[in-house]
Every structure is written in structure tokens, then in C-alpha cells.
Design an enzyme around this catalytic site. Sequence first.
Site, mmCIF file in Angstrom:
data_model
loop_
_atom_site.group_PDB
_atom_site.id
_atom_site.type_symbol
_atom_site.label_atom_id
_atom_site.label_comp_id
_atom_site.label_asym_id
_atom_site.label_seq_id
_atom_site.Cartn_x
_atom_site.Cartn_y
_atom_site.Cartn_z
ATOM 1 N N ASP A 1 0.835 -1.188 0.000
ATOM 2 C CA ASP A 1 0.000 0.000 0.000
ATOM 3 C C ASP A 1 0.879 1.250 0.000
ATOM 4 O O ASP A 1 1.845 1.342 0.769
ATOM 5 C CB ASP A 1 -0.893 -0.025 1.255
ATOM 6 C CG ASP A 1 -1.822 1.153 1.344
ATOM 7 O OD1 ASP A 1 -2.716 1.265 0.502
ATOM 8 O OD2 ASP A 1 -1.640 1.970 2.267
ATOM 9 N N GLU B 1 1.653 -0.427 -5.069
ATOM 10 C CA GLU B 1 0.725 0.651 -5.369
ATOM 11 C C GLU B 1 1.623 1.871 -5.560
ATOM 12 O O GLU B 1 2.104 2.442 -4.579
ATOM 13 C CB GLU B 1 -0.260 0.880 -4.229
ATOM 14 C CG GLU B 1 -1.285 1.941 -4.562
ATOM 15 C CD GLU B 1 -2.242 2.230 -3.405
ATOM 16 O OE1 GLU B 1 -3.418 2.524 -3.682
ATOM 17 O OE2 GLU B 1 -1.821 2.166 -2.237
#
Length: 754
Positions: free
Chosen positions: A393, A429
Site C-alpha cells: 500500500d 501501489e
Amino acid sequence: MPHTGPVPHTGPVHHTGPVTHTGPGATAGAAPPAPPPPVWPGSPTPLGARHRTGPDGVAGTNFALWAGGAEAVEVCLFDPDGTETRVPLTELTHEIWHGFVPGVRPGRRYGYRVHGRWDPWTGARWNPAKLLLDPYARAVDGDFDRLPPEVYGHVRDWPDQHVADTVRDDRDSAPYVPKGVVVHEAEPGDEWADDRRPKTPWADSVIYELHVRGFTMRHPGVPEELRGTYAGLAHPAAVEHLVRLGVTAVELLPVHQFAHEDHLLRRGLRNHWGYNSIGYFAPHAAYAATGTGGQQVGEFRRMVRALHEAGIEVILDVVYNHTAEAGELGPMLSLRGVDNRGYYRLQHDARRYADYTGCGNTLHVVQPQVLRLITDSLRYWVTEMGVDGFRFDLAAALARSMHDVDMLSPFLAVIAQDPVLRRVKLIAEPWDVGSGGYQVGAFPPLWTEWNDRYRDAVRDFWRGALPDVRDLGYRLSGSSDLYAWGGRRPYASVNFVTAHDGFTLRDLVSYERKHNEANGEDNRDGTDDNRSWNCGAEGETGDEAVNALRRRQIRNLLTTLLLSTGVPMLVAGDEMGRTQGGNNNAYCQDNETGWVDWSLLEEGWARELLALARRLLALRRAHPVLRRRAFFSGRPQGADGLRDLAWFTAAGEEMTEGDWYAPARTIAFYLSGRDIPGQDERGGAVVDDSFLVVLHAGDGPLEHRLPGPPWAEGYELLVDTSREEQERAPGEVCRGGEAVTVPPRSAQLWRVTE
């Protein structure tokens, strides 16, 4: 000492030694405590609480905690009735406090109290009144389901908000926070060997993003007592759906122990997605069906083994960019109290946190102890929990050196040389919320990336908002403009149309505006850049023409995704038309909104959609040309002038430069199955069928001429998204050069037959 009211504070407070505590309500002025148990020097490695047999065959637990600037550390042991015993760790080796405590066995709950200066102006926030979760705890008993004032290091209700975080709160937090649990290194029956892992090549991978709890909470085939748990996901009924669908990997939304934000708890909500980690080694306790006294570790391992036995890899969505302690007004749960300056990025004004994540804080990955925490955690999940890869993330935040994103940063360098981590699947990401944080296409070899440019181009094409097809051509063919460098391959692009964050596939064609009122933030949260089209009505409608168009658009988007070059990612429930009622930020909806609705399969259109997804994935699995391991060259492959990839107009002629600038209504591309490079086990070329894909986003029918010889003598229609019935292939056969009618807003897949 007990806190009875605001205490003015104008400078640092020093604590010079530990206080032994033998009951949940005891203080420094209480009756003389019982002597603490004996503690031996123990070892500074490994970090955490490790049960073992010590000198002279005595069993116990070695505790080791990095706390670089601390003045003293106590490990706090808790009996089942809550009685606390504090044991000073007097050994200090290379900034690690450690000791071996005989008699402490698996199942014992514990935490730390760390002493030091309270001086927020310099970033020092030690407060021994706060029980801290071990950063290396392998299991956590309890949940952060309430955050009363006692769990904050500062006086939360201080009237002057300008200095609120600078006044220390001396109330004991132990009764209000979960505890770490000493665990067995491995439970009987939980061992496995690496050769049991599926080890699916990247080019063959199909990722299915799911939430452990949300996937099974409404599954009728999973026993009620197992729904929402690791055991529920391991249940044959859940695994069967994944196998029949044809995915090769599940990407689990965060399963590290996480906490719920205070603003959610105050509104009667909870953090459902879990992007608020506080324990990087502990499986989230609330997802365990068998207990939280260490049993969750074995349950997670059994889940992984069940998925592996079905040929499915397990990828974890991990949040190492920030923690649940938020900014300077957040709670003191773990790292802040261990060494605030050692773990977090602070601003020039050290009272404040640097925030590249939008969550209040950012871990200071450049610091050796932070980098060690992250890499130790990653290796643990691979070697001891059986995990096959990670999706990071806000990965750009991890790649920042001092301030700027640096692809030579310590984090990326360590991953690249680590013998364990460099062999697992790594997904970035590739952005964060800081300046210069958007890094799509910039991550180094070994890494794949979420490709949001694919998402945006495909959404815009099917809603009629793409000005031309130049960008779309790159996205459909593997995004070579982003990834054809440094030896990267088409599978560096993880293609997706939807993800957990945003509309579901059904909502993407049913809503033009977000409807997040249930989140309690006046619909301010969530993105406004949805690139969606409601097909003529906002939300649910009884208009059958609108609903039919929506179903067709879902089929179009799904077909485009699964026929594109790169690694496709599906979101759980999209294959059966799941809706969140227009909520595009359901992070706090631990209810029917955030759960997969399996009752949809009682409806014929949802079963047909699932059948289409299965058939497309079966085609992808059967045909290497649909999952290439090398970028297209666009060059002739033989004397007949055929290329591995060619683009055609509706007239059946190859596109010219000007055609790429024409309004984006239709695009057709030919995938040659001749001599596909790098596809067999030895890296040699293989021969496959050739295909023609036609994507038509116009609102009227199109006469499209199928390319004739030398491209093809004949074609067979395998997929036509204009049809409601998708259980079987259409089976129509046409000659090369023949004109066919492509219905409005539809996609077709033709196989070359001769």
C-alpha cells in the site's frame, strides 16, 4: 500516578527507573509489590517474544525490544485475571533491551512499558503509564474497539488545543488495550514444504482481491460459526468458487493486526478494510474462529495450506507506510511509545509528523531499525506463514529516502538483494499523497505495479469519454510505454478496472456520483473522479432497458480486462454483479454494504455473468497468446508480412497514423499465435491460435469487416457481450473479408480458424 485533571507542563519530564506493578489498578504509591520473577540476561536476537528452552534446560521466553533512546524497559506479564507483573529488562545490547524470563509459556499475554523523557518539542514522547504492544508480537489478544482517553500519551481533553499533545497523561492504559501473546513457533500439523506452493509464473497469474471477513460473511455454503474468518476462507465451499472461477491468487486486504480509528468508533462504525496496521507479525485476531490466545496463527497457516492445495497463491496487502497511531493527536499504542523519533518521520518542528500517507504519520523506513522491522515481518510471513507475495500500500512512501521518492532507496535495495523476498511476488501501489509521489512505471525490475492508467483508459473508452485510442492501444497491449525498460515484461502491469477502493463493477455502470452518506462524513470522503456512467438513471431502477445496458457494460468491462495483455485483477463479487449502493469508499462498512452478496447467484443474469468470467479465464489459461511473457514487437514475423500485433479499422484495413487520432468509438486488434516467444518451460517459442478482438463503444450498430487473407481465411465467434446468455460460446463462423454487424456497445472475440 492517577490522572485527576489537567497538569500544566512547560518542559520535559524524566523517568529514571521502572515501577513494579502487581494489579490492574495499582500505582507507585500502593502497597509493596510482590517481587518480580527472576530474569536472566537472555539474547538480543531475535526480536520479540520467543519461547525456548534456556540454560540448564529451563523453559521460558526470551524478550527483546529495540528502544534506542529509552532509559528503562519493563516487560509486563498478565495473568488470566488481569493481574500484571512488571519485569525490568536490564540488559542492553546495541539499543536492544532483552531478558529471558523462566516459566513464561505460550499463551501468556504481555506488553511493554518504556521509560524516558517526555519532551514532544524534540519528538521525545516516552510515557511508562502506557502499555505498549510489542512491534514483533506474533499474536494479539483483544481488539482496539475503543480508544478512551487513557490510551493517549497526552491529555486528550486538555482545554488549550494549541498545546494539547504536549501535556503528558499519566493514567494507566493497560486495562483498555489488547496484549501480545507468546506463541508456539509452530503448531502440530502446520508445517509445510516450499514445494507445496503453487508458484504460478507471473504471466499466468490472475489475481482476485478479497476481504477475509467480507468474502464469507454471507456465503450460504460456509458454516455460520466460520463465516468471516480464516477458517471460513479455507472452507471447501469458499475454495471451490475460486477454483471454478479460475483465478490463480487471492490478494487479501490487510490481515495484520489493525486498530479502529477513534472518529469511526464515535460514529458507531469500525474500520472494515484494515488499512490501519499496528502489529506487523500478528494475524488480525477478529478474523479467527478458533481463539485469540495464539490459535489465530495456526488457523491462518491452515487457511494458506488449503488454498495452496487448491493451486491458489496467497498475496497479502500490507501497510508498512504508516501505523494506527496517526499524528501527534493520535493514541499511544506501540511504536510511538517505544521510540517516537526512531520509528516515525518528523518534521523540522519535531513535535509534528511528516505525512506522506494522508493518515497522520509515515514510518521512517530509512532508519535501520524500521527497515529491519519491515523486512523481518515480510520474511516471517513468507517463511513461517506460507505467504507467496505482497501488495504494498502506498509503496512510494516506502521508497522515499530523505524526502523525495528514490528508486535506489534502502527499502528497494534491501528487497532486491534479500534471498527470501526477491523470489516472491512484489506488487507496488506506485504512489503516495506527497509531492512527487506518483510513480507509475518507475519501480525497478522484480516489481509489478497497479496500473491506474489502464483503469482510467478502459473506463473512459466504455463510457464514451476517450478523445482517441492512442492511450488505449498501449493499455490493451501491456503498457510497453510504461514498462518496456530494464528487462521488465508485460506482467509488470497489474491491470484492473475496479479495486476495493472505489465503485464495484456494477456500481461503475449504475452511478455517476458517489453515495457515501452512510460513512458519516457528509459525502466528503471518497474520490469524485469515478469515470463512471449510470446508463441513464442514477442508482437502482426498474427501467429494463437501462438495466440491460448496464449488464452489457459490465460484460464489456470484464471482457476487456481479461483479454488485455498483463496481469488481470478482479475484485471479489464483481463476477456476479455485487453492489455497494454507490458507496465508493466502503472502508468502514462492516455490514451488507461491504460483504459479498452470494444470493445474487439466484438471479439468472448474475449466473450468466459468472459463466462469462469463467469462460474468459479458461480461454486465457488455454491460450498463451492471451498471457504473453514478452512485449509485442509489431514487426513482420514471416514472408507474408504478418505481425504479432496488428490494429484494424472497421473497414478491415490496418490502422494508419491518422486513425489513432480519430474519435474513440471502436478499436480492433489481431493477436498472432505464431511463434510466441518465451512461453515454454525452456523459454522457447510456442504456436497458438490467433484471435481478433473487437471493442465497439458506439451507441449504434457497426458494420465491421473481418480482416481477410493473409490474416485469416475464416473466423469463429467465441464471445459476444451483446448477448444476455453467456453460458455457451455463440459459435458463429464467418469468412475472412466478410462484413459482420457488431451490436452497439459490445465486445467480440473471434478465433482464427484457418
